[in-house]
Design a protein around this motif. Structure first.
Motif, PDB file in Angstrom:
ATOM      1  N   ILE A 221       0.850  -1.184   0.000  1.00  0.00           N
ATOM      2  CA  ILE A 221       0.000   0.000   0.000  1.00  0.00           C
ATOM      3  C   ILE A 221       0.886   1.234   0.000  1.00  0.00           C
ATOM      4  CG2 ILE A 221      -1.843   1.204   1.218  1.00  0.00           C
ATOM      5  CD1 ILE A 221      -2.567  -1.432   2.512  1.00  0.00           C
ATOM      6  N   ARG A 222       0.550   2.202  -0.812  1.00  0.00           N
ATOM      7  CA  ARG A 222       1.353   3.414  -0.928  1.00  0.00           C
ATOM      8  C   ARG A 222       0.567   4.618  -0.417  1.00  0.00           C
ATOM      9  NH1 ARG A 222       4.464   0.095  -1.129  1.00  0.00           N
ATOM     10  NH2 ARG A 222       5.950  -0.459  -2.769  1.00  0.00           N
ATOM     11  N   GLU A 223       1.295   5.531   0.205  1.00  0.00           N
ATOM     12  CA  GLU A 223       0.673   6.756   0.687  1.00  0.00           C
ATOM     13  C   GLU A 223       0.357   7.695  -0.472  1.00  0.00           C
ATOM     14  OE1 GLU A 223       2.037   8.386   4.687  1.00  0.00           O
ATOM     15  OE2 GLU A 223       3.855   7.461   3.911  1.00  0.00           O
ATOM     16  N   SER A 224      -0.508   8.665  -0.190  1.00  0.00           N
ATOM     17  CA  SER A 224      -0.815   9.681  -1.193  1.00  0.00           C
ATOM     18  C   SER A 224       0.443  10.476  -1.509  1.00  0.00           C
ATOM     19  CB  SER A 224      -1.911  10.615  -0.672  1.00  0.00           C
ATOM     20  OG  SER A 224      -3.081   9.888  -0.364  1.00  0.00           O
ATOM     21  N   GLN A 225       0.600  10.813  -2.785  1.00  0.00           N
ATOM     22  CA  GLN A 225       1.816  11.501  -3.202  1.00  0.00           C
ATOM     23  C   GLN A 225       1.901  12.917  -2.648  1.00  0.00           C
ATOM     24  OE1 GLN A 225       2.024  11.310  -7.452  1.00  0.00           O
ATOM     25  NE2 GLN A 225       2.412   9.102  -7.508  1.00  0.00           N
ATOM     26  N   TRP A 226       0.759  13.518  -2.307  1.00  0.00           N
ATOM     27  CA  TRP A 226       0.798  14.903  -1.854  1.00  0.00           C
ATOM     28  C   TRP A 226       1.194  15.028  -0.389  1.00  0.00           C
ATOM     29  CZ3 TRP A 226      -2.431  15.877   2.189  1.00  0.00           C
ATOM     30  CH2 TRP A 226      -3.529  15.036   2.355  1.00  0.00           C
ATOM     31  N   ARG A 227       1.223  13.934   0.374  1.00  0.00           N
ATOM     32  CA  ARG A 227       1.595  14.038   1.789  1.00  0.00           C
ATOM     33  C   ARG A 227       3.040  14.502   1.972  1.00  0.00           C
ATOM     34  NH1 ARG A 227       1.240  10.192   5.789  1.00  0.00           N
ATOM     35  NH2 ARG A 227       0.351  11.692   7.242  1.00  0.00           N
ATOM     36  N   PRO A 228       4.008  13.943   1.220  1.00  0.00           N
ATOM     37  CA  PRO A 228       5.372  14.488   1.348  1.00  0.00           C
ATOM     38  C   PRO A 228       5.457  15.956   0.943  1.00  0.00           C
ATOM     39  CG  PRO A 228       5.411  12.322   0.308  1.00  0.00           C
ATOM     40  CD  PRO A 228       3.978  12.739   0.370  1.00  0.00           C
ATOM     41  N   ARG A 229       4.670  16.350  -0.052  1.00  0.00           N
ATOM     42  CA  ARG A 229       4.679  17.756  -0.461  1.00  0.00           C
ATOM     43  C   ARG A 229       4.125  18.644   0.652  1.00  0.00           C
ATOM     44  NH1 ARG A 229       2.058  16.767  -6.489  1.00  0.00           N
ATOM     45  NH2 ARG A 229       3.750  15.424  -7.288  1.00  0.00           N
ATOM     46  N   LEU A 230       3.106  18.146   1.339  1.00  0.00           N
ATOM     47  CA  LEU A 230       2.551  18.904   2.461  1.00  0.00           C
ATOM     48  C   LEU A 230       3.585  19.051   3.573  1.00  0.00           C
ATOM     49  CD1 LEU A 230       0.074  20.258   3.753  1.00  0.00           C
ATOM     50  CD2 LEU A 230      -0.589  18.006   4.635  1.00  0.00           C
ATOM     51  N   ALA A 231       4.331  17.982   3.828  1.00  0.00           N
ATOM     52  CA  ALA A 231       5.376  18.048   4.854  1.00  0.00           C
ATOM     53  C   ALA A 231       6.458  19.052   4.463  1.00  0.00           C
ATOM     54  CB  ALA A 231       5.982  16.664   5.066  1.00  0.00           C
ATOM     55  N   TRP A 232       6.859  19.038   3.195  1.00  0.00           N
ATOM     56  CA  TRP A 232       7.864  19.994   2.735  1.00  0.00           C
ATOM     57  C   TRP A 232       7.337  21.424   2.804  1.00  0.00           C
ATOM     58  CZ3 TRP A 232      12.829  19.858   2.346  1.00  0.00           C
ATOM     59  CH2 TRP A 232      13.486  18.648   2.136  1.00  0.00           C
ATOM     60  N   ALA A 233       6.067  21.616   2.477  1.00  0.00           N
ATOM     61  CA  ALA A 233       5.483  22.959   2.563  1.00  0.00           C
ATOM     62  C   ALA A 233       5.514  23.468   3.999  1.00  0.00           C
ATOM     63  CB  ALA A 233       4.055  22.944   2.029  1.00  0.00           C
ATOM     64  N   GLY A 234       5.200  22.594   4.949  1.00  0.00           N
ATOM     65  CA  GLY A 234       5.263  22.991   6.349  1.00  0.00           C
ATOM     66  C   GLY A 234       6.673  23.323   6.790  1.00  0.00           C
ATOM     67  N   PHE A 235       7.632  22.514   6.351  1.00  0.00           N
ATOM     68  CA  PHE A 235       9.030  22.764   6.718  1.00  0.00           C
ATOM     69  C   PHE A 235       9.527  24.080   6.124  1.00  0.00           C
ATOM     70  CE2 PHE A 235      13.586  22.340   5.753  1.00  0.00           C
ATOM     71  CZ  PHE A 235      14.083  22.167   7.042  1.00  0.00           C
ATOM     72  N   LEU A 236       9.182  24.340   4.868  1.00  0.00           N
ATOM     73  CA  LEU A 236       9.612  25.587   4.229  1.00  0.00           C
ATOM     74  C   LEU A 236       8.953  26.799   4.883  1.00  0.00           C
ATOM     75  CD1 LEU A 236       9.635  24.532   0.462  1.00  0.00           C
ATOM     76  CD2 LEU A 236      11.597  24.860   1.973  1.00  0.00           C
ATOM     77  N   THR A 237       7.690  26.657   5.284  1.00  0.00           N
ATOM     78  CA  THR A 237       7.010  27.761   5.972  1.00  0.00           C
ATOM     79  C   THR A 237       7.690  28.075   7.296  1.00  0.00           C
ATOM     80  OG1 THR A 237       4.893  27.145   4.960  1.00  0.00           O
ATOM     81  CG2 THR A 237       4.816  28.549   6.914  1.00  0.00           C
ATOM     82  N   ALA A 238       8.023  27.029   8.048  1.00  0.00           N
ATOM     83  CA  ALA A 238       8.721  27.238   9.319  1.00  0.00           C
ATOM     84  C   ALA A 238      10.103  27.849   9.090  1.00  0.00           C
ATOM     85  CB  ALA A 238       8.836  25.916  10.072  1.00  0.00           C
ATOM     86  N   SER A 239      10.797  27.408   8.040  1.00  0.00           N
ATOM     87  CA  SER A 239      12.127  27.952   7.744  1.00  0.00           C
ATOM     88  C   SER A 239      12.042  29.422   7.354  1.00  0.00           C
ATOM     89  CB  SER A 239      12.784  27.145   6.620  1.00  0.00           C
ATOM     90  OG  SER A 239      12.918  25.783   6.990  1.00  0.00           O
ATOM     91  N   LEU A 240      11.046  29.766   6.535  1.00  0.00           N
ATOM     92  CA  LEU A 240      10.852  31.167   6.161  1.00  0.00           C
ATOM     93  C   LEU A 240      10.527  32.012   7.390  1.00  0.00           C
ATOM     94  CD1 LEU A 240      10.498  33.418   4.065  1.00  0.00           C
ATOM     95  CD2 LEU A 240       8.134  32.660   3.753  1.00  0.00           C
TER      96      LEU A 240
END
Length: 361
Positions: A221-240
């Protein structure tokens, strides 16, 4: 995997022991009022095996390590999210001036605190998440451990309440006619942060349901492809946000000088108050600052710079006006909004000698 009632477990085990087909057991349970999910969970409790007796699957349980890692990850996530939101709020207040919403606290101090929280929490959060994913890679069933599901639902409850509260505040602002740009932007920040965390956990629970109800191997079973993108978006927001906080806080090597300048401002205020009391009592201005120490009513602790030892500037101009001054290390920080509520003018100063012409009241 959902827990199975003992009666359902016993019935399923007995049927499998007698060689009844799984499809027939499932249909019989559904006809008896059990849901398809409950029937599937009961059947999935036993592995398909050529043995004449049912072979129970290993039940997923959460040990102390899993509980520790997930609790720590959740706590660090809350810390990072709140600090990110606080920094974005500060940035909105700085870049969009609202006369009706002036800050009555140290913006630089708040930025430094939240920057410190992000610097401390983000790396640890990444390490903890890495440890969690390593455990899941070794045993995919750890993803559906009870502690994981419990913490996920608690987080969903918290973020749901935050989003509902945010919408209520926006509607109240609209009804009261207070929908300013800063208000709207801050509401969007809250909605995006809470909504991002909500989407992350709700999608994780959906993935767990697939694992719990699937008769295939969990690893297929594979996770949704957008979940890693959501994690990266959160990390980039925190970094900014961290970059913004460091910019607002200013050069850390200058912070001691900023505090010393504020001490000088405090000393000048004390002198201003003492001079006013002296004038009210003596009906004249003091000839020098040392004259203020002659009475308990006008006594001041410092009449000179506590660091350099240079006496503060004092010069009577006329019967009711005088000049006070000090040597400052730095100009007033650009983010310091305290001058908007200060009537004595001491907040606004340049580097070097700065004199203030004042009048007793």
């Amino acid at each position: 995997m959902a827990s199975v009632p003992p009666s359902l477990m016993s019935f399923t085990k007995e049927c499998l022991a007698q060689g009844v087909a799984r499809t027939e057991i499932r249909q019989a349970l559904i006809d008896a009022g059990w849901t398809d999910r409950e029937a599937t969970a009961a059947l999935e409790s036993f592995a398909e095996s050529p043995l004449p007796v049912p072979v129970p699957r290993k039940r997923v349980s959460s040990g102390p390590r899993a509980a520790f890692l997930h609790l720590l990850a959740l706590f660090l996530l809350y810390m990072a999210a709140f600090s990110t939101g606080a920094i974005l709020f500060l940035a909105i207040d700085i870049f969009i001036k609202d006369p009706a919403n002036r800050s009555f606290f140290d913006l630089g101090g708040s930025a430094r605190f939240n920057a410190a929280v992000l610097i401390a929490s983000l790396p640890v959060l990444l390490l903890v998440r890495r440890a969690i994913m390593r455990d899941i890679a070794l045993n995919p069933a750890n993803r559906i451990a009870p502690v994981v599901r419990t913490l996920a639902y608690i987080t969903l409850l918290i973020t749901s309440l935050i989003m509902v509260g945010d919408m209520v505040v926006v509607l109240m602002g609209f009804l009261n006619g207070d929908l300013t740009l800063t208000f709207i932007l801050k509401s969007i920040v809250v909605l995006l942060l809470a909504g991002g965390i909500f989407l992350w956990y709700i999608s994780g629970l959906a993935f767990e349901e697939k694992m719990g109800n699937s008769q295939r191997e969990e690893t297929s079973i594979r996770e949704s492809q957008w979940r890693p993108r959501l994690a990266w978006a959160g990390f980039l927001t925190a970094s900014l946000s961290l970059v913004l906080a460091l910019w607002i806080a200013g050069n850390p090597f200058n912070q001691r000088l900023v505090r010393l300048d504020r001490q000088r401002i405090s000393d000048l205020r004390s002198l201003q108050g003492a001079i006013s009391r002296f004038h009210k009592k003596e009906k004249r201005l003091p000839k020098s600052l040392s004259e203020l120490k002659g009475s308990p009513d006008t006594y001041v602790d410092r009449t000179s710079d506590s660091i350099t030892g240079i006496p503060y500037v004092y010069k009577p101009i006329n019967k009711s006006s005088y000049r006070l001054g000090a040597v400052f290390d730095l100009p007033t920080p650009s983010y310091d909004d305290n001058s908007t509520r200060s009537k004595d003018g001491f907040y606004e100063h340049d580097a070097g000698l700065q004199n203030f012409d004042l009048t007793v009241k």
